[in-house]
Design a protein around this motif. Structure first.
Motif, mmCIF file in Angstrom:
data_model
loop_
_atom_site.group_PDB
_atom_site.id
_atom_site.type_symbol
_atom_site.label_atom_id
_atom_site.label_comp_id
_atom_site.label_asym_id
_atom_site.label_seq_id
_atom_site.Cartn_x
_atom_site.Cartn_y
_atom_site.Cartn_z
ATOM 1 N N ASP A 1 11.656 12.947 -1.441
ATOM 2 C CA ASP A 1 10.864 11.764 -1.769
ATOM 3 C C ASP A 1 10.132 11.893 -3.097
ATOM 4 O OD1 ASP A 1 11.677 10.558 0.518
ATOM 5 O OD2 ASP A 1 9.808 10.838 1.622
ATOM 6 N N LYS B 1 17.634 9.548 -1.348
ATOM 7 C CA LYS B 1 16.880 9.424 -0.096
ATOM 8 C C LYS B 1 17.748 8.902 1.050
ATOM 9 C CE LYS B 1 12.733 7.517 -0.751
ATOM 10 N NZ LYS B 1 11.698 6.663 -1.407
ATOM 11 N N GLN B 2 18.846 8.230 0.708
ATOM 12 C CA GLN B 2 19.745 7.728 1.749
ATOM 13 C C GLN B 2 20.701 8.799 2.267
ATOM 14 O OE1 GLN B 2 19.082 4.521 2.744
ATOM 15 N NE2 GLN B 2 17.483 4.829 1.182
ATOM 16 N N GLN C 1 17.039 7.981 -7.195
ATOM 17 C CA GLN C 1 16.154 8.457 -6.129
ATOM 18 C C GLN C 1 16.439 7.698 -4.829
ATOM 19 O OE1 GLN C 1 11.848 7.756 -6.466
ATOM 20 N NE2 GLN C 1 11.550 9.828 -5.711
ATOM 21 N N HIS C 2 16.672 6.401 -4.940
ATOM 22 C CA HIS C 2 17.003 5.610 -3.754
ATOM 23 C C HIS C 2 18.227 6.175 -3.044
ATOM 24 C CE1 HIS C 2 18.017 2.177 -1.198
ATOM 25 N NE2 HIS C 2 19.251 2.291 -1.659
ATOM 26 N N TYR C 3 19.279 6.449 -3.808
ATOM 27 C CA TYR C 3 20.512 6.953 -3.195
ATOM 28 C C TYR C 3 20.341 8.377 -2.676
ATOM 29 C CZ TYR C 3 23.316 2.896 -4.342
ATOM 30 O OH TYR C 3 23.825 1.625 -4.381
ATOM 31 N N TRP D 1 15.238 5.386 -10.833
ATOM 32 C CA TRP D 1 14.778 4.770 -9.582
ATOM 33 C C TRP D 1 15.942 4.595 -8.610
ATOM 34 C CZ3 TRP D 1 16.188 -0.005 -7.483
ATOM 35 C CH2 TRP D 1 15.446 -0.406 -6.362
ATOM 36 N N ASN E 1 13.731 12.513 -8.459
ATOM 37 C CA ASN E 1 14.634 11.423 -8.813
ATOM 38 C C ASN E 1 15.995 11.884 -9.338
ATOM 39 O OD1 ASN E 1 13.864 12.301 -11.361
ATOM 40 N ND2 ASN E 1 12.516 10.553 -11.748
ATOM 41 N N VAL F 1 20.346 -3.370 -5.479
ATOM 42 C CA VAL F 1 20.932 -2.206 -4.815
ATOM 43 C C VAL F 1 22.061 -2.691 -3.908
ATOM 44 C CG1 VAL F 1 20.513 -0.244 -3.297
ATOM 45 C CG2 VAL F 1 18.709 -1.010 -4.860
#
Length: 464
Positions: A354, A317-318, A313-315, A310, A357, A281
């Motif tokens: 959360d 959540k940011q 979803q990370h981005y 995945w 995705n 990442v």
């Protein structure tokens, strides 16, 4: 060293697919890394297949990815006079010649070579040679122009991905550089463009490896400097098959439609065949700072949808809730959902992000707060039992006076459960089913608060 100049040169015969997007990204990043220039060139000489819609799809895809070009877009069809000028120079210099071989003669030659199990190739019958007498040109055959490829030696280059590559010139026949109607061919146009545009580094797919020796020989004949080449290995799909335009939803804009964030796609593309240690990442800025040609792998990269999800979803959540809401709102509006008629969208997306995705999945999840939910009858029958009804009725009567915030609602739910000697799911599950039509949601107290006091009361009255 000369200033770095890279180019992305798609053919507008379809959308911008993931393989092309990776090529564009690597070319863009290399130019940015070295303070160079990134050129966008549209190779639209395939008139039969090139369309304005495809050109726009490429421009839209590049814009969505944020891969800004410094020069262009240049269109090959607008450079025809330049190509014809160079062809005339090559004819005059003896680097090219007119070939009057008819289609029928070429077909017969190919059949003869195949019968002898030889590689089909032009036999040079119209190639001028010292001491060779050429026949009179036939009046009924419009000639093509062929490049006079060297007969001896090898053409080689140090590929920045694949290492040294060599081709024997004897294996390369005399390439047609202008068709009978005068239009130049792909390999020739590429050479003139790269020469005129001062391209120093050509980063492209390895399906072009076989074109490279021909292009190098043409560039030598033109007296042009040969760029550095880096041929990227193919991308395989999830199933291990070659990723292609026909492989499925591989259009860049399809990922936008499917709810992926640009930065997630950029991050994912960057790792398709390139690495920086074990980093998975990283930001666009970090990628530019780290990117080099040395760490591009020569083996095929395999697309992994789960990994992309995945990352997405990370981005997600940011992102600040306000930005996330701004991305979800038009997706709901496209379904006819008016978010102004319900709870705060920022709070809704913050509650559900959360668990989601993609933006589309997030829109699916929060839509329940803005539409009239009709729970499935079987779902209600399963959870709205004689045991739970009194507790729900107790809760419904008590919400009129409770402070409408999560901790207070949470305390009320616990009180009701204790009074009726129930386990939490006996109240929470039917509440979820009535309010959202689902049994899997974030914390039920937060869901209750978002739905709103009046709507909760009305729904409980309806189903109890």
């Amino acid at each position: 060293m000369k200033p770095v100049r890279t180019r992305f040169a798609p053919s507008p015969t379809g959308y911008l697919h993931i393989g092309g997007a990776r090529t564009a990204l690597f070319s863009w990043a290399f130019a940015r890394r070295h303070g160079g220039t990134f050129v966008l060139r549209i190779e639209d000489t395939d008139v039969a297949r090139s369309t304005p819609e495809a050109v726009q799809a490429i421009l839209d895809g590049m814009a969505w990815l944020g891969l800004e070009h410094d020069e262009g877009p240049f269109y090959q069809m607008q450079r025809m006079d330049r190509y014809k000028e160079v062809i005339q120079q090559m004819l005059a210099n003896g680097n090219a010649y007119y070939c009057y071989t008819s289609r029928e003669e070429l077909d017969a030659l190919r059949a003869e070579q195949e019968a002898k199990k030889e590689k089909p190739r032009y036999d040079g019958r119209w190639r001028p040679e010292p001491g060779k007498t050429l026949p009179l040109p036939p009046s009924d055959v419009p000639p093509v122009v062929r490049f006079k490829n060297p007969k001896d030696g090898v053409v080689a280059w140090e590929d920045q991905v694949k290492g040294r590559i060599e081709f024997a010139n004897a294996e390369l026949d005399d390439l047609i550089i202008a068709r009978a109607d005068g239009t130049p061919t792909y390999n020739f146009c590429v050479c003139v463009d790269d020469w005129d545009m001062g391209i120093t580094h050509v980063i492209r797919g390895d399906d072009h490896v076989n074109n490279t020796p021909r292009q190098i020989n043409i560039l030598h004949a033109l007296g042009a400097e040969v760029p550095t080449y880096a041929h990227l290995s193919m991308i395989l799909g999830d199933d291990g098959a070659k990723l292609s335009k026909r492989h499925g939803a591989v259009s860049v804009m399809q990922y936008d439609e499917d709810g992926f964030l640009t930065e997630a796609v950029i991050n994912y593309l960057a790792r398709l065949g390139w690495s920086h240690g074990d980093d998975e990442v990283f930001s666009r800025q970090q990628f530019v700072e780290w990117f080099d040609l040395d760490h591009i792998t020569a083996s095929a990269a395999q697309f992994n949808t789960e990994k992309l999800l995945w990352l997405n979803q990370h981005y997600m959540k940011q992102l600040p809730a306000a930005d996330l809401a701004a991305l979800v709102k038009p997706r709901l509006a496209a379904r006819g959902v008016d978010v102004d008629a319900g709870c705060c969208l920022e709070q809704a997306v913050a509650l559900y992000v959360d668990r989601c995705n993609t933006l589309n999945v997030l829109a699916d999840s929060v839509e329940v707060f803005y539409v009239d939910v009709v729970p499935d009858a079987n779902l209600l029958a399963q959870h709205l039992t004689d045991e739970s009804r009194p507790a729900l009725a107790d809760f419904a009567s008590a919400i009129a006076d409770v402070e409408w915030e999560v901790s207070a609602v949470n305390a009320l739910i616990k009180e009701v459960v204790a009074r009726h000697a129930l386990k939490m799911p006996k109240l929470a599950m039917p509440l979820r089913a009535i309010l959202t039509g689902q049994t899997q949601t974030p914390s039920v107290d937060a869901v209750v608060v978002l739905v709103g006091r009046d709507k909760v009361a009305a729904l409980l009255k309806k189903y109890l």
